[in-house]
Design a protein around this motif. Sequence first.
Motif, short mmCIF file in Angstrom:
data_model
loop_
_atom_site.label_atom_id
_atom_site.label_comp_id
_atom_site.label_asym_id
_atom_site.label_seq_id
_atom_site.Cartn_x
_atom_site.Cartn_y
_atom_site.Cartn_z
N LEU A 155 -15.88 5.84 17.78
CA LEU A 155 -15.15 5.13 18.83
C LEU A 155 -14.79 3.71 18.40
N ALA A 156 -14.92 3.41 17.13
CA ALA A 156 -14.69 2.06 16.64
C ALA A 156 -13.29 1.56 16.99
N ALA A 157 -12.32 2.45 16.98
CA ALA A 157 -10.93 2.04 17.25
C ALA A 157 -10.76 1.52 18.68
N GLU A 158 -11.66 1.90 19.59
CA GLU A 158 -11.53 1.49 20.98
C GLU A 158 -12.30 0.21 21.30
N ARG A 159 -13.13 -0.22 20.39
CA ARG A 159 -14.00 -1.37 20.70
C ARG A 159 -13.20 -2.63 21.00
N ASP A 160 -12.18 -2.92 20.19
CA ASP A 160 -11.40 -4.14 20.40
C ASP A 160 -10.74 -4.11 21.78
N PHE A 161 -10.20 -2.96 22.15
CA PHE A 161 -9.56 -2.84 23.46
C PHE A 161 -10.56 -3.09 24.58
N LEU A 162 -11.73 -2.48 24.48
CA LEU A 162 -12.73 -2.60 25.53
C LEU A 162 -13.27 -4.03 25.61
N MET A 264 -18.04 2.17 34.61
CA MET A 264 -18.17 3.62 34.75
C MET A 264 -17.74 4.34 33.47
N THR A 265 -16.78 3.74 32.76
CA THR A 265 -16.31 4.33 31.50
C THR A 265 -17.29 4.08 30.37
N THR A 266 -17.77 2.86 30.26
CA THR A 266 -18.70 2.56 29.16
C THR A 266 -20.07 3.20 29.39
N TRP A 267 -20.43 3.43 30.64
CA TRP A 267 -21.67 4.17 30.92
C TRP A 267 -21.57 5.57 30.33
N LEU A 268 -20.43 6.21 30.55
CA LEU A 268 -20.25 7.57 30.03
C LEU A 268 -20.17 7.57 28.51
N MET A 269 -19.66 6.50 27.94
CA MET A 269 -19.50 6.40 26.50
C MET A 269 -20.83 6.54 25.76
#
Length: 301
Positions: A155-162, A264-269
């Motif tokens: 999920l590294a590609a999503e870290r900057d966005f989050l 709620m999204t990062t909890w599921l992550m």
Amino acid sequence: MTTAQPEHPFISADAVTVLEEACSDAGIQGDEAELIRMGENALFRLPHDRIVVRIARSIDVLGDAQKEVAVASWLREAGLPAVEPTAHRQPIVVQGRPVTFWKLIDDSGAKATLVDLARVLRILHGLPVPPGLYLPSLDIFGRVSARIAKADSTLAAERDFLFERLHELRRHYASLDFPLPRSAVHGDAHQSNLIVRPNGEVVLIDLERFAFGPPESDLALTATEYLVGWHTDEAYASFCEVYGFDIMSWDGFPVIRAINELKMTTWLMQNVHGSDRLAQEFRNRLASLHDRNAPRAWQPF
């Protein structure tokens, strides 16, 4: 008993090994343990001793475990039915994870309603906090930053966005003007954190996020769930009527809603490897964060 910090994702196999050591340390029979839930914490039911064992993810949240035990005693003394800790020495730390022990609550099997939740929150938000009980100021962003930082390498590609979204929401949140007086807040106020006993009594559980702050933070979670399709119009209207305030009428609500969706999204992550359904729902929620105007059709877990 060890206190080393875990360095890999928390999975059910890890939880079982911690459970075995914790039960041995406390003199409890853990042979017939049943996994209740694997989320922010691992929860196990011990039917023989009628105990629920709660295992946190890391030593970083030891303070939350200590606070949870203290808050439980206060709430019951104040007349608000809440989960009760056992008489065991606690919390203990096993393999770098805080562990607490709780009396098993007889569950009728009936799901608490939004009216039940509204009544509990109205009472809670009106309780004076005793001088001897320390409640930290609410950090509504909780463990979001740590969740993003510890995300699986895939999920590294999503870290900057989050992280960018997190920083943006921190700025917006700092400028909010809250209409309700500050109070004790639950920090994770939803129906699943209520248990209905066979006699109809509604018991509040999961006290680790308790804090002092704006009660709007508790109310906004139900409104957010309503907007992602988890509650009917009628149920949400009843929630607002019983509590006496509709958080969605406040112009600051969109900011709290966006924070809740990120949480709620990062909890599921954290649990994307738990099943294909979890992974798919995480991607669904993540897509919603990328498109703020897209309809939300989220599935609860």
